[in-house]
Design a protein around this motif. Structure first.
Motif, PDB file in Angstrom:
ATOM      1  N   CYS A 176      -2.197  -3.575  -2.024  1.00  0.00           N
ATOM      2  CA  CYS A 176      -3.218  -3.176  -2.973  1.00  0.00           C
ATOM      3  C   CYS A 176      -2.899  -3.835  -4.309  1.00  0.00           C
ATOM      4  O   CYS A 176      -1.799  -4.374  -4.495  1.00  0.00           O
ATOM      5  CB  CYS A 176      -3.279  -1.654  -3.128  1.00  0.00           C
ATOM      6  N   SER A 205      -8.144  -1.922  -3.352  1.00  0.00           N
ATOM      7  CA  SER A 205      -7.774  -2.260  -1.975  1.00  0.00           C
ATOM      8  C   SER A 205      -8.904  -3.068  -1.342  1.00  0.00           C
ATOM      9  O   SER A 205      -9.996  -3.183  -1.900  1.00  0.00           O
ATOM     10  CB  SER A 205      -7.480  -1.000  -1.158  1.00  0.00           C
ATOM     11  N   MET A 237       0.820  -1.206   0.000  1.00  0.00           N
ATOM     12  CA  MET A 237       0.000   0.000   0.000  1.00  0.00           C
ATOM     13  C   MET A 237       0.859   1.263   0.000  1.00  0.00           C
ATOM     14  O   MET A 237       0.452   2.299  -0.529  1.00  0.00           O
ATOM     15  CB  MET A 237      -0.931  -0.017   1.214  1.00  0.00           C
TER      16      MET A 237
END
Length: 523
Positions: free
Chosen positions: A200, A186, A160
């Motif tokens: 993600c 996500s 992320m």
């Protein structure tokens, strides 16, 4: 989930692999020539084979290559090659319609020298700064770009942090120029449950005659077929932090326009880090140590860590410091820059002679950069204090304090030395409004566990609707913190004394909703 920390391998959960392939099918992806650049145990292969015209899998380790070949012996559309992907990307002329996988996460400190040099060379060839190369997954993104067909696609599992960290900012800018279609996906539920690594999915492609956009989707988990949230950015490009694609173009513009109406933090005073000691555990002592080394006259009080201060207050005062002393926290900095050794007690001198030989790795304390470049080596430079202190990392709300104790901090804290005529209590009070807090979330970044961070340059750029606040209101705010009132109550109270002075109520509501949306993505 299988892992191998040495190789940076965190094998993708099977349901996420299935999710990714199904997602691509819904996008009408071209699977004619597919590359899996980090095959690992081959878990992507079983889902890709039925849909791929030709599939090439690259794996660094020979035992893994042998296992994949044994499992898929008679698959004519599969080619398995043992190779280093960076070397392959630098030398191959092959182009692919899709490159998909979960690149290894190997920090720059653990990368082999030759790997790092080759990765940096590849960055230079792609017109990117070598400073972006902080992790192996970055090299895989850059390498994948080199191997794509004109309208090819990349679909990677990435940390992320890629969406927001500063060192990857130039790469994100480069990708926005190179691809007109960017999807960020996500999940509300943690995908890699055994490690503190939020991930993600990033899908990069070029679609003919498409207006450039960034799509942000949130799914409940990897078995969900429909997103619980979807947003599309077209006008607010380039977007400095892709994590902010959770906001609409209209929300981003509102935040920008309203922020321009107020002074920024850098306009209300000078902001600078606290004291850099070169070795906190050696130069910051407890009260017991001060007595043992007979050096009370050569110390000054200092706040070493934000964790030493209660989150549920906006004031650092003598009560705060007395509490640290009672808990035997290290809070006394040795101030010896102008002290000769002959003036020191025998115990203090013995302590300095002992710690000078203490090693971190193979480096003695006296040979560390800070100590080696000052005279005497133990003479910590003392910098000016400020009336307002902020700590760059926080959880629910930013850590901004009124420095009533007139205390120093280490460089974990940053000090604002306010311009003449400004009131430090009022500055801290005014900070906790919807607009400033929304910009904290928009400008900063967040990590696993929901911890958010603002670097000094971002903090200085925050808008603050400053006005002189009555003392009773400041004391009420501190009381609300101490009594652990709801964040929404605190923000609403501050709004009533700041934003509501010159802003429409509906606009304040919109900004508060932006703040809540940005906070929700990390908590």
């Amino acid at each position: 989930m299988s892992t191998n920390k040495e190789t940076g391998s965190y094998y993708t959960p099977y349901d996420l692999v299935e999710f990714m392939v199904k997602y691509l099918k819904r996008q009408g992806q071209d699977f004619s020539n597919v590359l899996e650049p980090s095959a690992g145990d081959g878990r992507f292969i079983s889902w890709l084979l039925p849909v791929s015209g030709h599939l090439k899998a690259i794996e660094l380790f020979g035992n893994k290559v042998a296992e994949i070949r044994d499992k898929y012996t008679f698959q004519e559309n599969l080619q398995v090659e043992q190779n280093d992907f960076i070397e392959y990307a630098m030398n191959s002329e092959e182009k692919y319609s899709l490159i998909i996988g979960n690149p290894p996460y190997i920090n720059i400190k653990l990368m082999k020298k030759e790997e790092l040099e080759l990765a940096k060379e590849m960055c230079e060839e792609e017109g990117l700064r070598t400073s972006i190369m902080q992790n192996m997954w970055l090299a895989f993104v850059v390498g994948a770009m080199r191997l794509l067909e004109m309208e090819g696609s990349i679909f990677f599992v990435l940390p992320m942090e890629f969406l927001q960290v500063q060192y990857a900012e130039k790469l994100r800018e480069h990708l926005e120029k190179k691809f007109n279609t960017i999807h960020i996906i996500s999940f509300r539920k943690q995908i890699f449950s055994e490690i503190e690594q939020e991930v993600c999915l990033v899908y990069l492609t070029n679609r003919a005659r498409s207006i450039p956009y960034i799509l942000y989707e949130i799914y409940e988990d990897a078995i969900s077929e429909k997103p619980v949230y979807i947003n599309k950015i077209q006008k607010s490009k380039p977007l400095k932090k892709w994590s902010n694609a959770i906001l609409s173009d209209e929300e981003i513009n509102l935040l920008k326009d309203v922020s321009e109406e107020y002074e920024k933090v850098n306009m209300i005073g000078d902001t600078a880090p606290g004291i850099v000691t070169g070795g906190n555990k050696y130069f910051i002592l407890t009260q017991e140590q001060v007595q043992e080394y007979e050096c009370q006259e050569y110390t000054i009080p200092i706040l070493q860590k934000s964790s030493f201060v209660n989150e549920n207050t906006v004031i650092i005062d003598e009560h705060t410091m007395n509490g640290l002393q009672r808990r035997q926290k290290p809070m006394y900095l040795l101030d010896l820059a102008d002290v000769q050794e002959v003036e020191m007690s025998a115990r203090l001198l013995a302590y300095l002679n002992k710690i000078r030989e203490e090693k971190t790795g193979d480096i003695r304390l006296i040979d560390r950069y800070k100590c080696a470049n000052r005279s005497p080596w133990y003479g910590v430079p003392i910098v000016k204090k400020g009336g307002v202190i902020f700590f760059k990392r926080y959880h629910v709300l930013p850590r901004v304090y009124i420095n009533r104790a007139n205390i120093h901090t280490t460089d974990a804290g940053y000090h604002i030395r306010l311009k003449e005529g400004l009131d430090k209590d009022s500055v801290v009070f005014c900070f906790y409004n919807s607009l400033t807090l929304a910009q904290c979330e928009f400008q900063g970044r967040y990590y696993g566990g929901g911890v958010s961070e603002l670097v000094p340059s971002e903090f200085k750029a925050l808008p603050i609707p400053y006005s002189k606040i009555e003392r009773e209101d400041i004391e009420k705010l501190d009381r609300m913190f101490r009594e652990k009132n709801q964040v929404e109550e605190i923000v609403s109270f501050v709004n009533s004394k700041t934003l509501m002075l010159d802003m429409e109520e509906n606009t304040i509501i919109d900004i508060e909703n932006i703040r809540r949306k940005l906070v929700k993505r990390r908590l």
